[in-house]
Write a protein that holds these residues in place. Sequence first.
Motif, mmCIF file in Angstrom:
data_model
loop_
_atom_site.group_PDB
_atom_site.id
_atom_site.type_symbol
_atom_site.label_atom_id
_atom_site.label_comp_id
_atom_site.label_asym_id
_atom_site.label_seq_id
_atom_site.Cartn_x
_atom_site.Cartn_y
_atom_site.Cartn_z
ATOM 1 N N ALA A 319 0.823 -1.209 0.000
ATOM 2 C CA ALA A 319 0.000 0.000 0.000
ATOM 3 C C ALA A 319 0.856 1.258 0.000
ATOM 4 N N LEU A 320 2.087 1.142 0.565
ATOM 5 C CA LEU A 320 3.002 2.285 0.607
ATOM 6 C C LEU A 320 3.845 2.416 -0.655
ATOM 7 N N GLY A 321 3.611 1.531 -1.610
ATOM 8 C CA GLY A 321 4.281 1.682 -2.894
ATOM 9 C C GLY A 321 5.283 0.611 -3.256
ATOM 10 N N ALA A 322 5.484 -0.399 -2.395
ATOM 11 C CA ALA A 322 6.440 -1.466 -2.714
ATOM 12 C C ALA A 322 5.907 -2.301 -3.876
ATOM 13 N N THR A 323 6.760 -2.584 -4.823
ATOM 14 C CA THR A 323 6.350 -3.384 -5.977
ATOM 15 C C THR A 323 6.432 -4.870 -5.650
ATOM 16 N N ARG A 324 5.825 -5.667 -6.523
ATOM 17 C CA ARG A 324 5.926 -7.115 -6.351
ATOM 18 C C ARG A 324 7.385 -7.572 -6.393
ATOM 19 N N GLY A 325 8.145 -6.972 -7.297
ATOM 20 C CA GLY A 325 9.559 -7.322 -7.401
ATOM 21 C C GLY A 325 10.322 -7.032 -6.120
ATOM 22 N N ALA A 326 9.970 -5.931 -5.446
ATOM 23 C CA ALA A 326 10.652 -5.575 -4.199
ATOM 24 C C ALA A 326 10.347 -6.589 -3.101
ATOM 25 N N ILE A 327 9.098 -7.026 -3.023
ATOM 26 C CA ILE A 327 8.725 -8.051 -2.027
ATOM 27 C C ILE A 327 9.449 -9.363 -2.328
ATOM 28 N N LEU A 328 9.479 -9.729 -3.607
ATOM 29 C CA LEU A 328 10.155 -10.972 -3.997
ATOM 30 C C LEU A 328 11.634 -10.917 -3.630
ATOM 31 N N ARG A 329 12.286 -9.784 -3.952
ATOM 32 C CA ARG A 329 13.709 -9.645 -3.657
ATOM 33 C C ARG A 329 13.974 -9.645 -2.157
ATOM 34 N N HIS A 330 13.034 -9.107 -1.388
ATOM 35 C CA HIS A 330 13.215 -9.082 0.068
ATOM 36 C C HIS A 330 13.292 -10.506 0.636
ATOM 37 N N PHE A 331 12.387 -11.362 0.219
ATOM 38 C CA PHE A 331 12.379 -12.734 0.753
ATOM 39 C C PHE A 331 13.569 -13.549 0.224
ATOM 40 N N LEU A 332 13.952 -13.285 -1.024
ATOM 41 C CA LEU A 332 15.137 -13.962 -1.547
ATOM 42 C C LEU A 332 16.387 -13.533 -0.782
ATOM 43 N N ALA A 333 16.487 -12.223 -0.506
ATOM 44 C CA ALA A 333 17.643 -11.731 0.238
ATOM 45 C C ALA A 333 17.641 -12.260 1.664
ATOM 46 N N GLU A 334 16.464 -12.339 2.261
ATOM 47 C CA GLU A 334 16.338 -12.851 3.624
ATOM 48 C C GLU A 334 16.830 -14.298 3.692
ATOM 49 N N ASN A 335 16.408 -15.084 2.711
ATOM 50 C CA ASN A 335 16.858 -16.478 2.681
ATOM 51 C C ASN A 335 18.354 -16.576 2.412
ATOM 52 N N PHE A 336 18.874 -15.685 1.585
ATOM 53 C CA PHE A 336 20.310 -15.682 1.293
ATOM 54 C C PHE A 336 21.112 -15.415 2.567
ATOM 55 N N VAL A 337 20.631 -14.508 3.399
ATOM 56 C CA VAL A 337 21.318 -14.203 4.657
ATOM 57 C C VAL A 337 21.302 -15.415 5.584
ATOM 58 N N ILE A 338 20.124 -16.044 5.703
ATOM 59 C CA ILE A 338 20.016 -17.232 6.562
ATOM 60 C C ILE A 338 20.950 -18.340 6.065
ATOM 61 N N THR A 339 20.907 -18.581 4.760
ATOM 62 C CA THR A 339 21.756 -19.621 4.184
ATOM 63 C C THR A 339 23.235 -19.314 4.419
ATOM 64 N N SER A 340 23.609 -18.039 4.284
ATOM 65 C CA SER A 340 25.012 -17.657 4.468
ATOM 66 C C SER A 340 25.476 -17.911 5.894
ATOM 67 N N PHE A 341 24.629 -17.585 6.883
ATOM 68 C CA PHE A 341 24.984 -17.879 8.277
ATOM 69 C C PHE A 341 25.215 -19.383 8.456
ATOM 70 N N GLY A 342 24.316 -20.193 7.897
ATOM 71 C CA GLY A 342 24.456 -21.637 8.011
ATOM 72 C C GLY A 342 25.696 -22.158 7.310
ATOM 73 N N LEU A 343 26.039 -21.567 6.162
ATOM 74 C CA LEU A 343 27.197 -22.034 5.406
ATOM 75 C C LEU A 343 28.512 -21.672 6.086
ATOM 76 N N VAL A 344 28.549 -20.550 6.787
ATOM 77 C CA VAL A 344 29.764 -20.208 7.547
ATOM 78 C C VAL A 344 30.040 -21.279 8.597
#
Length: 405
Positions: A319-344
């Motif tokens: 509603a504040l203007g975030a696009t679908r692409g921005a939401i998609l990238r947010h969850f992908l980035a979130e998972n990337f961070v989690i995966t990176s912590f686990g891989l370390v």
Amino acid sequence: MLELRPILSALMRSKVSLVLIGLQIALTLAIVCNSLFIISERAALMDRPSGINEADTFTIGSIGFGADFDLRASMAEDLAMLRGLPGIVDAAPINSLPLSDGGWSQGASLTKEQKSPTAPTAMYFVDEHGLNTLGARLVAGRNFRSDEIGSRTRQSQGWPPGVILSKPLAEKLWPGVDPIGKSFYLDTEAAPSTVIGIVDPLQAPWVHSKRLIDNSTVVPEMIGDGRFTRYVLRSEPGRRDAMMKLAEAKMAELNPDRIVRDAKSVEKIRADGYSEDRAMMIILGVVIASLLIITALGIVGMASFWVTQRTKQIGTRRALGATRGAILRHFLAENFVITSFGLVAGTLLAYGFNAWLIQHYETARMPWYYVPAGCLTLWVLGQIAVLGPARRASRVAPAMATRSV
């Protein structure tokens, strides 16, 4: 651009999920990397050349039971008959074969004064037809002559004056020196033997012996004691199975005072010798596939749970203007961070597990590139696994922000 702080702030609100998924990823990386390395080691082990013609070669055993059974006379009759069969290239008596997991070993010493041998060696007892029958490659020196073939019994002492060595054994005894004509001791209490030929390669029978596997000595003697003998035969290409049946039938017909048994191709001997390794590779392959599937499902489940929990929050951002692409990238980035912590954590665990295997099971050190390749694989797997829930999150309508929970 995505900011890391909001992502970390969101993750900190679900610390338990973060720790569990991170631990799962770490364990998966450690186990998958080491399992793949073990599989590659076993595959390399199974792929080593035996040094003989495996496709056309087979063995047959004979054990006499008659009161008047004469082993030496029976061997002479058998060999004359077998070598004359149409379709048989050559035949020879032999005590054991590469890959068979059973035979005779001896210590090879350079001097009589040595307290321990320079190298262990497998012993193959054959006549002048042995190398040709096996299809072994003579790379230096010569083969045995018929007048050099002796007979070994339980009472035999010493060793023949001339023997043939595998190239790896010769290099261990005389590094960088031509071994032809060199003498060594198979028994420090007896006369030395002289190297008259070199074959390369010729495996020992024991496929899992690291110290012994490449060390072989070919001796010009036939086992002439007891009632059992083993023959090795090489057929013309493509005729092995037919000739195996024919040779077995002809031997039984030639002398009824014995049992003809253990007809087996060298390819079957290889399969039996490496059966445990093959089973281990299959089991580890199943473990790897299972871990990757379970890890992917865990990521999907976690992401789906978070999408459900944050539906109103996602609607507000839309509603504040975030696009679908921005939401998609947010969850992908979130998972990337989690995966990176686990891989370390998984990287440290993978190398630690490999060090433990080296210490307790004498495995080799895992090459450095296994862990980076594993990390890349799990990063890609994580992104693919979270893609479904992330796309579902990106389709949340802005109107969801106005709904009460």
